[in-house]
Design a protein around this motif. Sequence first.
Motif, PDB file in Angstrom:
ATOM      1  N   GLY A   1       0.825  -1.207   0.000  1.00 28.39           N
ATOM      2  CA  GLY A   1       0.000   0.000   0.000  1.00 28.39           C
ATOM      3  C   GLY A   1       0.855   1.251   0.000  1.00 28.39           C
ATOM      4  N   THR A   2       0.325   2.314  -0.582  1.00 28.92           N
ATOM      5  CA  THR A   2       1.051   3.582  -0.646  1.00 28.92           C
ATOM      6  C   THR A   2       0.788   4.476   0.568  1.00 28.92           C
ATOM      7  OG1 THR A   2      -0.738   4.606  -1.928  1.00 28.92           O
ATOM      8  CG2 THR A   2       1.094   3.634  -3.177  1.00 28.92           C
ATOM      9  N   ASN A   3      -0.292   4.222   1.295  1.00 31.19           N
ATOM     10  CA  ASN A   3      -0.622   5.054   2.449  1.00 31.19           C
ATOM     11  C   ASN A   3       0.038   4.460   3.699  1.00 31.19           C
ATOM     12  OD1 ASN A   3      -1.927   6.252   4.739  1.00 31.19           O
ATOM     13  ND2 ASN A   3      -3.587   6.895   3.394  1.00 31.19           N
ATOM     14  N   ILE A   4       1.214   4.991   4.017  1.00 32.37           N
ATOM     15  CA  ILE A   4       2.025   4.439   5.118  1.00 32.37           C
ATOM     16  C   ILE A   4       1.261   4.453   6.433  1.00 32.37           C
ATOM     17  CG2 ILE A   4       4.199   4.731   6.389  1.00 32.37           C
ATOM     18  CD1 ILE A   4       5.114   4.521   3.534  1.00 32.37           C
ATOM     19  N   LYS A   5       0.553   5.533   6.707  1.00 38.06           N
ATOM     20  CA  LYS A   5      -0.171   5.665   7.977  1.00 38.06           C
ATOM     21  C   LYS A   5      -1.214   4.549   8.132  1.00 38.06           C
ATOM     22  CE  LYS A   5      -2.653   9.113  10.699  1.00 38.06           C
ATOM     23  NZ  LYS A   5      -3.179  10.482  10.741  1.00 38.06           N
ATOM     24  N   ILE A   6      -1.996   4.315   7.091  1.00 34.60           N
ATOM     25  CA  ILE A   6      -3.021   3.263   7.152  1.00 34.60           C
ATOM     26  C   ILE A   6      -2.366   1.885   7.215  1.00 34.60           C
ATOM     27  CG2 ILE A   6      -4.900   2.134   5.902  1.00 34.60           C
ATOM     28  CD1 ILE A   6      -5.737   4.898   4.901  1.00 34.60           C
ATOM     29  N   CYS A   7      -1.334   1.665   6.409  1.00 35.58           N
ATOM     30  CA  CYS A   7      -0.653   0.364   6.420  1.00 35.58           C
ATOM     31  C   CYS A   7      -0.115   0.047   7.812  1.00 35.58           C
ATOM     32  CB  CYS A   7       0.478   0.347   5.395  1.00 35.58           C
ATOM     33  SG  CYS A   7      -0.080   0.286   3.681  1.00 35.58           S
ATOM     34  N   ARG A   8       0.474   1.031   8.466  1.00 33.58           N
ATOM     35  CA  ARG A   8       1.014   0.798   9.814  1.00 33.58           C
ATOM     36  C   ARG A   8      -0.109   0.539  10.815  1.00 33.58           C
ATOM     37  NH1 ARG A   8       6.029   5.152   9.709  1.00 33.58           N
ATOM     38  NH2 ARG A   8       7.257   3.913   8.246  1.00 33.58           N
ATOM     39  N   LYS A   9      -1.187   1.290  10.693  1.00 39.60           N
ATOM     40  CA  LYS A   9      -2.332   1.099  11.601  1.00 39.60           C
ATOM     41  C   LYS A   9      -2.955  -0.279  11.419  1.00 39.60           C
ATOM     42  CE  LYS A   9      -6.841   2.969  12.748  1.00 39.60           C
ATOM     43  NZ  LYS A   9      -8.001   3.640  12.194  1.00 39.60           N
ATOM     44  N   GLU A  10      -3.078  -0.714  10.152  1.00 44.01           N
ATOM     45  CA  GLU A  10      -3.746  -1.984   9.841  1.00 44.01           C
ATOM     46  C   GLU A  10      -2.790  -3.186   9.855  1.00 44.01           C
ATOM     47  OE1 GLU A  10      -6.999  -2.365   9.450  1.00 44.01           O
ATOM     48  OE2 GLU A  10      -7.406  -0.220   9.667  1.00 44.01           O
ATOM     49  N   GLY A  11      -1.488  -2.917   9.941  1.00 38.77           N
ATOM     50  CA  GLY A  11      -0.519  -4.005   9.928  1.00 38.77           C
ATOM     51  C   GLY A  11      -0.325  -4.630   8.555  1.00 38.77           C
ATOM     52  N   THR A  12      -0.536  -3.852   7.508  1.00 31.10           N
ATOM     53  CA  THR A  12      -0.366  -4.348   6.146  1.00 31.10           C
ATOM     54  C   THR A  12       0.981  -3.893   5.591  1.00 31.10           C
ATOM     55  OG1 THR A  12      -1.560  -2.441   5.245  1.00 31.10           O
ATOM     56  CG2 THR A  12      -2.858  -4.430   5.725  1.00 31.10           C
TER      57      THR A  12
END
Length: 108
Positions: free
Chosen positions: A34-45
């Motif tokens: 994913g390109t959205n680092i903030k969401i990826c870190r929050k979701e663990g992706t």
Amino acid sequence: MKTLFICSANKQRSKTAEDYLASKYPGHEFLSAGTNIKICRKEGTTELTEDLLKWADKVYVMEKKHLDQIKKHTGSKYYSKIKVLDIPDIYKYYDADLITILEEKVSF
């Protein structure tokens, strides 16, 4: 063949592409990010990194905005191996319509 799929959060579209196509083409390697680092870190992706772009022989991005983000950080370095699929963020993981679209737009 090493193929990377990219969307925003690596939860729905790119993850579906990775998992579905890995089961269909066991002789190929697939990853997604994913390109959205903030969401990826929050979701663990998986977050998109330049190492993933280097790893891939072919890169599929779901929308032009994902290509724009890659170009913003790496210039045109990976442009030749990137294809925009034009798949909007309206599908859930493993959605039947999403799989149909992937079948039509992704080829090996």
